[in-house]
Design a protein around this motif. Sequence first.
Motif, short mmCIF file in Angstrom:
data_model
loop_
_atom_site.label_atom_id
_atom_site.label_comp_id
_atom_site.label_asym_id
_atom_site.label_seq_id
_atom_site.Cartn_x
_atom_site.Cartn_y
_atom_site.Cartn_z
N GLN A 6 51.43 49.98 58.10
CA GLN A 6 50.33 50.62 58.85
C GLN A 6 49.11 50.56 57.88
O GLN A 6 49.22 51.19 56.77
CB GLN A 6 50.87 52.28 59.04
N LEU A 44 59.69 64.74 63.51
CA LEU A 44 58.99 63.62 64.30
C LEU A 44 59.09 63.63 65.81
O LEU A 44 60.34 64.21 66.26
CB LEU A 44 59.59 62.13 63.94
N LEU A 88 50.28 63.53 61.50
CA LEU A 88 50.64 62.10 60.78
C LEU A 88 51.37 61.17 61.67
O LEU A 88 52.34 61.54 62.46
CB LEU A 88 51.55 62.60 59.68
N PHE A 90 53.66 57.82 62.89
CA PHE A 90 54.44 56.72 62.46
C PHE A 90 54.70 55.69 63.35
O PHE A 90 55.13 55.89 64.47
CB PHE A 90 55.90 57.28 61.81
N PHE A 105 60.64 52.42 59.53
CA PHE A 105 59.35 53.00 59.69
C PHE A 105 58.16 52.69 58.98
O PHE A 105 58.54 52.07 57.71
CB PHE A 105 59.64 54.56 59.57
N GLY A 106 57.12 52.54 59.45
CA GLY A 106 55.90 52.48 58.59
C GLY A 106 55.62 53.71 57.44
O GLY A 106 56.46 54.67 57.50
N ALA A 107 54.61 53.68 56.54
CA ALA A 107 54.36 54.69 55.59
C ALA A 107 53.69 55.95 56.07
O ALA A 107 53.60 56.98 55.67
CB ALA A 107 53.57 54.35 54.50
N GLY A 108 53.13 55.75 57.53
CA GLY A 108 52.58 56.66 58.31
C GLY A 108 51.06 56.52 57.97
O GLY A 108 50.47 55.99 57.00
N TYR B 35 68.31 61.08 58.02
CA TYR B 35 67.28 60.21 57.27
C TYR B 35 66.59 61.06 56.20
O TYR B 35 66.90 62.28 56.02
CB TYR B 35 65.93 59.93 58.15
N GLN B 37 63.24 61.54 53.82
CA GLN B 37 61.75 61.19 54.15
C GLN B 37 61.07 61.69 52.68
O GLN B 37 60.77 62.93 52.38
CB GLN B 37 61.22 61.81 55.43
N GLY B 40 55.03 61.03 51.36
CA GLY B 40 54.15 59.70 51.30
C GLY B 40 54.47 58.38 51.90
O GLY B 40 54.08 57.46 52.08
N GLN B 41 55.98 58.53 52.57
CA GLN B 41 56.89 57.44 53.06
C GLN B 41 57.44 57.79 54.22
O GLN B 41 57.32 58.84 54.80
CB GLN B 41 57.83 57.23 51.86
N GLY B 42 57.64 56.77 55.20
CA GLY B 42 58.03 56.95 56.40
C GLY B 42 59.78 57.08 56.04
O GLY B 42 60.22 57.02 54.87
N PRO B 43 60.42 57.79 57.23
CA PRO B 43 61.80 58.17 57.15
C PRO B 43 62.80 56.81 56.93
O PRO B 43 62.33 55.80 57.26
CB PRO B 43 62.20 58.55 58.31
N LEU B 91 66.11 64.65 57.62
CA LEU B 91 65.65 64.49 58.87
C LEU B 91 66.94 64.38 59.88
O LEU B 91 67.67 63.23 59.17
CB LEU B 91 64.69 63.84 59.34
#
Lengths: 115, 120
Positions: A6, A44, A88, A90, A105-108, B35, B37, B40-43, B91
């Motif tokens: 992303q 999420l 946010l 993702f 997943f991307g970093a958001g 998960y 998380q 600053g990162q995705g899960p 999560l």
Amino acid sequence: AQSVAQPEDQVNVAEGNPLTVKCTYSVSGNPYLFWYVQYPNRGLQFLLKYITGDNLVKGSYGFEAEFNKSQTSFHLKKPSALVSDSALYFCAVRAGRSNDYKLSFGAGTTVTVRA
Amino acid sequence: EAGVAQSPRYKIIEKRQSVAFWCNPISGHATLYWYQQILGQGPKLLIQFQNNGVVDDSQLPKDRFSAERLKGVDSTLKIQPAKLEDSAVYLCASSLRSWIAGGYSTDTQYFGPGTRLTVL
């Protein structure tokens, strides 16, 4: 190995303007692609997914995303953003019809919609 | 339809202490995921269960993390002993199935609100 990028950490738009959140992916074979949104102190929430078929996928809250195989992209779009869309976002990918079923997943991307 | 439930929502502990998180998936969902998380990162997937069996725990730090889903419904994730780098949101997610005939299913994963862990 599969991955998601992303490229924008933050996207700022005015309310009523179009919103685009970019996502590119790398995966072996055909991808399964997902968009999730995360509000503060919440988990999420699923927005939409592409598995097969029409490249334009429509999801919740007026969001849609377009799958572009040649550009390996799956950008999220909304024609007219609302302040309540600030959150946010993702993007996630997994390899379709394979044993590598993990969702990456991307970093958001943080979206801020100003009134 | 009730969503994925998690508790506690927040936890603060000292390093080297132990902690446990609980998850109750959506009713009827056979597959459960944990998960991690980091800010600053995705899960990142830690472990995946299909009913009460482990499908994938390749990214679970097994020297300190453990998870179980004894009756194929609720699940517990434990950290013992905790390290500073374990500070994150944990999560839990669930989906209807892991696989169907011909390959792994495309069922959507639904997430709980998460547990925010702070290790001091």
